[in-house]
Design an enzyme around this catalytic site. Structure first.
Site, PDB file in Angstrom:
ATOM      1  N   GLY A  83       0.776  -1.237   0.000  1.00 31.43           N
ATOM      2  CA  GLY A  83       0.000   0.000   0.000  1.00 31.43           C
ATOM      3  C   GLY A  83       0.808   1.289   0.000  1.00 31.43           C
ATOM      4  O   GLY A  83       1.716   1.482  -0.821  1.00 31.43           O
ATOM      5  N   THR A  93      -5.776   1.001  -1.305  1.00 27.59           N
ATOM      6  CA  THR A  93      -4.667   0.101  -0.964  1.00 27.59           C
ATOM      7  C   THR A  93      -5.250  -1.277  -0.664  1.00 27.59           C
ATOM      8  O   THR A  93      -6.468  -1.430  -0.510  1.00 27.59           O
ATOM      9  CB  THR A  93      -3.918   0.591   0.297  1.00 27.59           C
ATOM     10  OG1 THR A  93      -4.809   0.472   1.420  1.00 27.59           O
ATOM     11  CG2 THR A  93      -3.433   2.025   0.158  1.00 27.59           C
ATOM     12  N   PRO A  94      -4.368  -2.287  -0.509  1.00 26.31           N
ATOM     13  CA  PRO A  94      -4.877  -3.622  -0.144  1.00 26.31           C
ATOM     14  C   PRO A  94      -5.741  -3.601   1.123  1.00 26.31           C
ATOM     15  O   PRO A  94      -6.695  -4.377   1.242  1.00 26.31           O
ATOM     16  CB  PRO A  94      -3.590  -4.426   0.062  1.00 26.31           C
ATOM     17  CG  PRO A  94      -2.621  -3.789  -0.892  1.00 26.31           C
ATOM     18  CD  PRO A  94      -2.934  -2.309  -0.837  1.00 26.31           C
ATOM     19  N   ASP A 152       9.045  -4.245   7.432  1.00 23.32           N
ATOM     20  CA  ASP A 152       7.663  -4.735   7.435  1.00 23.32           C
ATOM     21  C   ASP A 152       7.619  -6.138   8.035  1.00 23.32           C
ATOM     22  O   ASP A 152       8.605  -6.877   7.991  1.00 23.32           O
ATOM     23  CB  ASP A 152       7.114  -4.761   5.994  1.00 23.32           C
ATOM     24  CG  ASP A 152       5.591  -4.723   5.951  1.00 23.32           C
ATOM     25  OD1 ASP A 152       5.041  -3.712   5.479  1.00 23.32           O
ATOM     26  OD2 ASP A 152       4.942  -5.706   6.380  1.00 23.32           O
ATOM     27  N   ASN A 164       5.069   4.640   8.970  1.00 21.67           N
ATOM     28  CA  ASN A 164       3.840   4.398   8.215  1.00 21.67           C
ATOM     29  C   ASN A 164       3.098   3.134   8.632  1.00 21.67           C
ATOM     30  O   ASN A 164       1.890   3.022   8.381  1.00 21.67           O
ATOM     31  CB  ASN A 164       4.197   4.328   6.717  1.00 21.67           C
ATOM     32  CG  ASN A 164       3.070   3.812   5.878  1.00 21.67           C
ATOM     33  OD1 ASN A 164       2.130   4.539   5.569  1.00 21.67           O
ATOM     34  ND2 ASN A 164       3.122   2.530   5.514  1.00 21.67           N
ATOM     35  N   ASP A 222       9.059  -6.059  13.179  1.00 26.11           N
ATOM     36  CA  ASP A 222       7.771  -5.866  13.841  1.00 26.11           C
ATOM     37  C   ASP A 222       7.889  -4.619  14.714  1.00 26.11           C
ATOM     38  O   ASP A 222       8.658  -4.614  15.695  1.00 26.11           O
ATOM     39  CB  ASP A 222       7.463  -7.106  14.692  1.00 26.11           C
ATOM     40  CG  ASP A 222       6.133  -6.993  15.428  1.00 26.11           C
ATOM     41  OD1 ASP A 222       5.507  -5.902  15.393  1.00 26.11           O
ATOM     42  OD2 ASP A 222       5.720  -7.994  16.038  1.00 26.11           O
ATOM     43  N   VAL A 223       7.136  -3.578  14.391  1.00 29.84           N
ATOM     44  CA  VAL A 223       7.287  -2.315  15.138  1.00 29.84           C
ATOM     45  C   VAL A 223       6.745  -2.406  16.564  1.00 29.84           C
ATOM     46  O   VAL A 223       6.928  -1.481  17.347  1.00 29.84           O
ATOM     47  CB  VAL A 223       6.641  -1.105  14.400  1.00 29.84           C
ATOM     48  CG1 VAL A 223       7.283  -0.890  13.050  1.00 29.84           C
ATOM     49  CG2 VAL A 223       5.129  -1.232  14.313  1.00 29.84           C
ATOM     50  N   ARG A 249     -15.359   4.122  14.117  1.00 27.38           N
ATOM     51  CA  ARG A 249     -13.895   4.111  14.057  1.00 27.38           C
ATOM     52  C   ARG A 249     -13.292   4.696  15.343  1.00 27.38           C
ATOM     53  O   ARG A 249     -12.260   5.374  15.295  1.00 27.38           O
ATOM     54  CB  ARG A 249     -13.393   4.929  12.852  1.00 27.38           C
ATOM     55  CG  ARG A 249     -13.702   4.372  11.479  1.00 27.38           C
ATOM     56  CD  ARG A 249     -12.896   3.107  11.183  1.00 27.38           C
ATOM     57  NE  ARG A 249     -13.102   2.644   9.812  1.00 27.38           N
ATOM     58  CZ  ARG A 249     -14.135   1.929   9.401  1.00 27.38           C
ATOM     59  NH1 ARG A 249     -15.107   1.585  10.257  1.00 27.38           N
ATOM     60  NH2 ARG A 249     -14.214   1.540   8.142  1.00 27.38           N
ATOM     61  N   TYR A 261      -9.570   3.369  16.158  1.00 21.07           N
ATOM     62  CA  TYR A 261      -8.631   3.783  15.105  1.00 21.07           C
ATOM     63  C   TYR A 261      -8.442   5.296  15.141  1.00 21.07           C
ATOM     64  O   TYR A 261      -7.308   5.800  15.061  1.00 21.07           O
ATOM     65  CB  TYR A 261      -9.169   3.338  13.741  1.00 21.07           C
ATOM     66  CG  TYR A 261      -8.277   3.738  12.581  1.00 21.07           C
ATOM     67  CD1 TYR A 261      -7.036   3.144  12.403  1.00 21.07           C
ATOM     68  CD2 TYR A 261      -8.687   4.709  11.661  1.00 21.07           C
ATOM     69  CE1 TYR A 261      -6.218   3.510  11.346  1.00 21.07           C
ATOM     70  CE2 TYR A 261      -7.875   5.072  10.608  1.00 21.07           C
ATOM     71  CZ  TYR A 261      -6.642   4.465  10.450  1.00 21.07           C
ATOM     72  OH  TYR A 261      -5.823   4.836   9.403  1.00 21.07           O
TER      73      TYR A 261
HETATM   74  P1  NAD Z   1      -1.707  -1.902   4.153  1.00 22.96           P
HETATM   75  O1  NAD Z   1      -2.398  -2.874   5.052  1.00 22.96           O
HETATM   76  O2  NAD Z   1      -1.840  -2.038   2.672  1.00 22.96           O
HETATM   77  O3  NAD Z   1      -0.162  -1.823   4.541  1.00 22.96           O
HETATM   78  C1  NAD Z   1       0.245  -1.734   5.883  1.00 22.96           C
HETATM   79  C2  NAD Z   1       1.578  -2.431   6.032  1.00 22.96           C
HETATM   80  O4  NAD Z   1       1.979  -2.310   7.418  1.00 22.96           O
HETATM   81  C3  NAD Z   1       1.516  -3.933   5.714  1.00 22.96           C
HETATM   82  O5  NAD Z   1       2.537  -4.277   4.788  1.00 22.96           O
HETATM   83  C4  NAD Z   1       1.731  -4.607   7.067  1.00 22.96           C
HETATM   84  O6  NAD Z   1       2.440  -5.839   6.989  1.00 22.96           O
HETATM   85  C5  NAD Z   1       2.544  -3.550   7.803  1.00 22.96           C
HETATM   86  N1  NAD Z   1       2.456  -3.733   9.255  1.00 22.96           N
HETATM   87  C6  NAD Z   1       1.344  -3.909  10.016  1.00 22.96           C
HETATM   88  N2  NAD Z   1       1.682  -4.116  11.291  1.00 22.96           N
HETATM   89  C7  NAD Z   1       3.040  -4.042  11.351  1.00 22.96           C
HETATM   90  C8  NAD Z   1       3.981  -4.194  12.389  1.00 22.96           C
HETATM   91  N3  NAD Z   1       3.606  -4.503  13.647  1.00 22.96           N
HETATM   92  N4  NAD Z   1       5.302  -4.043  12.112  1.00 22.96           N
HETATM   93  C9  NAD Z   1       5.699  -3.776  10.845  1.00 22.96           C
HETATM   94  N5  NAD Z   1       4.853  -3.645   9.799  1.00 22.96           N
HETATM   95  C10 NAD Z   1       3.538  -3.785  10.058  1.00 22.96           C
HETATM   96  O7  NAD Z   1      -2.257  -0.470   4.643  1.00 22.96           O
HETATM   97  P2  NAD Z   1      -2.190   1.007   4.000  1.00 22.96           P
HETATM   98  O8  NAD Z   1      -3.569   1.344   3.557  1.00 22.96           O
HETATM   99  O9  NAD Z   1      -1.059   1.137   3.047  1.00 22.96           O
HETATM  100  O10 NAD Z   1      -1.930   1.832   5.346  1.00 22.96           O
HETATM  101  C11 NAD Z   1      -0.648   2.346   5.676  1.00 22.96           C
HETATM  102  C12 NAD Z   1      -0.808   3.467   6.694  1.00 22.96           C
HETATM  103  O11 NAD Z   1      -1.685   4.456   6.159  1.00 22.96           O
HETATM  104  C13 NAD Z   1      -1.420   3.055   8.030  1.00 22.96           C
HETATM  105  O12 NAD Z   1      -0.753   3.747   9.080  1.00 22.96           O
HETATM  106  C14 NAD Z   1      -2.863   3.526   7.933  1.00 22.96           C
HETATM  107  O13 NAD Z   1      -3.425   3.802   9.188  1.00 22.96           O
HETATM  108  C15 NAD Z   1      -2.671   4.774   7.105  1.00 22.96           C
HETATM  109  N6  NAD Z   1      -3.875   5.228   6.405  1.00 22.96           N
HETATM  110  C16 NAD Z   1      -4.478   4.443   5.461  1.00 22.96           C
HETATM  111  C17 NAD Z   1      -5.601   4.916   4.809  1.00 22.96           C
HETATM  112  C18 NAD Z   1      -6.320   4.113   3.750  1.00 22.96           C
HETATM  113  O14 NAD Z   1      -7.433   4.503   3.376  1.00 22.96           O
HETATM  114  N7  NAD Z   1      -5.722   3.044   3.228  1.00 22.96           N
HETATM  115  C19 NAD Z   1      -6.123   6.177   5.114  1.00 22.96           C
HETATM  116  C20 NAD Z   1      -5.487   6.946   6.090  1.00 22.96           C
HETATM  117  C21 NAD Z   1      -4.356   6.467   6.720  1.00 22.96           C
END
Ligand code: NAD
Length: 249
Positions: free
Chosen positions: A17, A180-181, A37, A80, A53-54, A142, A145
């Site tokens: 994503g 995103t996924p 990741d 992120n 793992d964060v 939400r 979150y």
């Molecule tokens: P995603 O699920 O496609 O990607 C998130 C990635 O974070 C994944 O590859 C996952 O393996 C990794 N991850 C999760 N937990 C983890 C951990 N403990 N340690 C390391 N890596 C970890 O999601 P995305 O949509 O790309 O979201 C990314 C960020 O954007 C997030 O912080 C999310 O809150 C934020 N966000 C997303 C959206 C949306 O609509 N997609 C909107 C606003 C904010």
């Protein structure tokens, strides 16, 4: 484009994503990039993928040390990695509250702590946190979150104040709904995915979802030399969702 030539960037959650798009864009603009990741298997060939793992301090420290050894330092940190949660204040189990804060908020704390000694040695240090529209607008179902992203917004401002005199800029991006996924998984779980997609598109005045590349463009701007005087800001990338009020006629 080589505005990041000679610089090293760490991007968490870069296996998918938004993080993947950020890592790809920073590498295209000349940075040496590490993708941290849980599952770095999707990392592009020109990016160093590291399992991390964060929520685990040792895992974060080991990954950052490996980045420094292999790439030479840390100039840019993009916090992120994040997970979602649906529910009202009544419905999420306390374990889920702890888990989401552990990833979304404390994940930033751990990664930033590990990177700060290296950022202090950089002449172009920048941190960009991925926050959310959920920090600034009340969205239904939400609560958890949104609370976690509200914490990310406040943490961004406090970190910016703490580190400005050290030459480290700290900003965040506030995406709307991004294709995103993560969002595709939410759509697949909906009773009527097509109707759910139309509702999400209509919620943004632009009438469409944000792309991961558009968020990456904003992150890259805040991380780079063009934003050299910008710290303690939140940049909305939300198709107008936060600020605009349209009327139908
Ligand atoms: P995603 O699920 O496609 O990607 C998130 C990635 O974070 C994944 O590859 C996952 O393996 C990794 N991850 C999760 N937990 C983890 C951990 N403990 N340690 C390391 N890596 C970890 O999601 P995305 O949509 O790309 O979201 C990314 C960020 O954007 C997030 O912080 C999310 O809150 C934020 N966000 C997303 C959206 C949306 O609509 N997609 C909107 C606003 C904010």
């Amino acid at each position: 484009m080589s505005e990041f030539a000679g610089r090293t960037a760490v991007v968490t959650g870069a296996g998918s994503g938004i993080g993947l798009a950020v890592a790809t864009e920073l590498a295209a603009r000349g940075a040496a990039v590490a993708a941290l990741d849980l599952d770095p298997s999707g990392t592009p060939a020109d990016v160093l993928g590291l399992r991390c793992d964060v929520t685990d301090e040792e895992s974060v420290s080991a990954a950052v040390e490996e980045v420094v050894q292999r790439l030479g330092g840390v100039d840019v940190l993009v916090n992120n990695a994040g997970i979602g949660a649906q529910g009202t204040v009544e419905t999420n189990a306390y374990d889920e509250w702890n888990k989401v804060f552990d990833v979304n908020v404390l994940g930033i704390v751990r990664t930033t702590r590990a990177c700060l000694p290296h950022l202090r040695r950089s002449s172009a240090a920048a941190i960009v946190n991925t926050c959310s529209i959920a920090a600034t607008a009340g969205l239904p179902n939400r609560a958890l979150y949104s609370a976690s992203k509200g914490a990310v917004l406040s943490l961004t401002m406090a970190m910016a104040a703490d580190h400005v005199t050290e030459g480290i800029r700290v900003n965040c991006v506030n995406p709307g709904t991004v294709d995103t996924p993560w969002v595709r998984r939410l759509l697949e779980a909906a009773d009527d995915p097509e109707a759910e997609l139309r509702a999400l598109q209509a919620r943004q005045p632009s009438g469409r979802l944000v792309s991961a590349a558009e968020v990456a463009g904003a992150v890259t701007y805040l991380a780079g030399p063009a934003a050299g005087a910008t710290t303690g800001t939140a940049l909305a990338v939300d198709g107008g969702m936060q600020g605009l009020r349209l009327r139908k006629s």
